[in-house]
Design an enzyme around this catalytic site. Structure first.
Site, PDB file in Angstrom:
ATOM      1  CB  SER A  61     -26.878 144.281  -8.263  1.00 46.99           C
ATOM      2  OG  SER A  61     -26.733 142.925  -8.346  1.00 46.99           O
TER       3      SER A  61
HETATM    4  N1  SAH Z   1     -27.598 139.443  -5.034  1.00 48.27           N
HETATM    5  C1  SAH Z   1     -26.420 140.037  -4.517  1.00 48.27           C
HETATM    6  C2  SAH Z   1     -25.398 140.272  -5.491  1.00 48.27           C
HETATM    7  C3  SAH Z   1     -24.970 139.048  -6.259  1.00 48.27           C
HETATM    8  S1  SAH Z   1     -23.258 139.021  -6.846  1.00 48.27           S
HETATM    9  C4  SAH Z   1     -26.654 141.068  -3.662  1.00 48.27           C
HETATM   10  O1  SAH Z   1     -27.912 141.721  -3.416  1.00 48.27           O
HETATM   11  O2  SAH Z   1     -25.563 141.530  -2.956  1.00 48.27           O
HETATM   12  C5  SAH Z   1     -23.471 137.368  -7.587  1.00 48.27           C
HETATM   13  C6  SAH Z   1     -23.070 136.401  -6.553  1.00 48.27           C
HETATM   14  O3  SAH Z   1     -23.361 135.208  -7.152  1.00 48.27           O
HETATM   15  C7  SAH Z   1     -22.017 136.327  -5.918  1.00 48.27           C
HETATM   16  O4  SAH Z   1     -22.212 136.519  -4.593  1.00 48.27           O
HETATM   17  C8  SAH Z   1     -21.272 134.807  -6.258  1.00 48.27           C
HETATM   18  O5  SAH Z   1     -20.347 134.110  -5.591  1.00 48.27           O
HETATM   19  C9  SAH Z   1     -22.660 134.138  -6.629  1.00 48.27           C
HETATM   20  N2  SAH Z   1     -22.556 132.969  -7.493  1.00 48.27           N
HETATM   21  C10 SAH Z   1     -21.697 132.913  -8.538  1.00 48.27           C
HETATM   22  N3  SAH Z   1     -22.130 131.614  -9.094  1.00 48.27           N
HETATM   23  C11 SAH Z   1     -22.860 130.960  -8.329  1.00 48.27           C
HETATM   24  C12 SAH Z   1     -23.432 129.598  -8.414  1.00 48.27           C
HETATM   25  N4  SAH Z   1     -23.357 128.820  -9.242  1.00 48.27           N
HETATM   26  N5  SAH Z   1     -24.193 129.278  -7.272  1.00 48.27           N
HETATM   27  C13 SAH Z   1     -24.427 130.171  -6.263  1.00 48.27           C
HETATM   28  N6  SAH Z   1     -24.227 131.578  -6.142  1.00 48.27           N
HETATM   29  C14 SAH Z   1     -23.145 131.922  -7.158  1.00 48.27           C
END
Ligand code: SAH
Length: 211
Positions: A61
């Protein structure tokens, strides 16, 4: 990067209701080396205030959003925090500077494992990562003082609300992929009543529910 976060906060102060973020949050943003969380070939862009691709169709992000979401949780050194969407582990590392314990759930096994390894190598000992579906939260570790969701859900997942302590705070992007999404602050008061408020429009990858 820090100056860009401060400029973003000043630009959005009417939406977020403050002129500056907590000093502790800004200190964590200064301390955690974002370049170690982005792919090697994108390191030149690590301190730009934007999201970056990190593989598997996912992103790390924008720093302003990471700082804002962290600030909104009002963490103390005793806080137990749940993050949904570990991704690279960057947001988890920021949370770990401010809270007592961070639990983070990631659905893509390769990302969960890479983040676990990276955070261990960097010496974080108060972050636990699980691979699974964040829609279910992490009942064994609940309840949480704060929950941060870093992927956009169509509505507030009921399990996450149940796992938030009375007096707790959750920050979550709500909306459909490629449509309007809003960053929502969800609080439970001491009686367990839920209150929601919308902060600003955002663009997150979708929270996938394919289980
Ligand atoms: N917080 C992260 C960026 C998040 S991107 C950082 O600091 O790098 C969003 C993430 O959510 C992705 O890696 C995606 O795979 C995950 N995601 C999406 N749906 C999800 C779910 N149902 N449960 C757990 N993770 C999920």
């Amino acid at each position: 990067m820090i100056a860009d976060i401060e400029a973003g906060v000043a630009f959005t102060r009417n939406l977020i209701g403050k002129d500056r973020l907590d000093n502790r949050v800004m200190t964590a943003m200064r301390q955690v080396p974002r370049e170690k969380f982005v792919p090697r070939d994108l390191r030149y862009a690590a301190f730009r205030d934007g999201a970056l691709p990190v593989g598997h169709g996912q992103t790390i992000s924008q720093p302003y959003i990471v700082a804002l979401m962290t600030d909104m949780l009002e963490l103390t050194e005793d806080s137990i925090v749940l993050e949904i969407g570990t991704g690279t582990g960057y947001q988890a590392a920021i949370l770990a500077c401010l809270a007592s314990q961070v639990y983070s759930i990631e659905r893509i096994a390769a990302l969960a494992e890479a983040a676990r390894q990276r955070l261990a190598d960097m010496g974080y000992d108060n972050i636990e990562i699980s691979c699974g579906n964040g829609y279910q939260g992490w009942p064994e570790k609940a309840p949480f003082d704060a929950i941060v969701v870093t992927a956009a859900a169509p509505s507030i997942p009921p399990a996450l609300l149940e796992q938030l302590k009375p007096g707790g705070r959750m920050i979550i992007p709500i909306g459909l992929p490629a449509r309007h999404q809003e960053l929502m602050l969800v609080t439970r008061d001491k009686l367990g009543e839920t209150h929601t408020s919308s902060l600003l429009a955002v663009a997150f990858v979708p929270m996938v529910d394919d289980y």
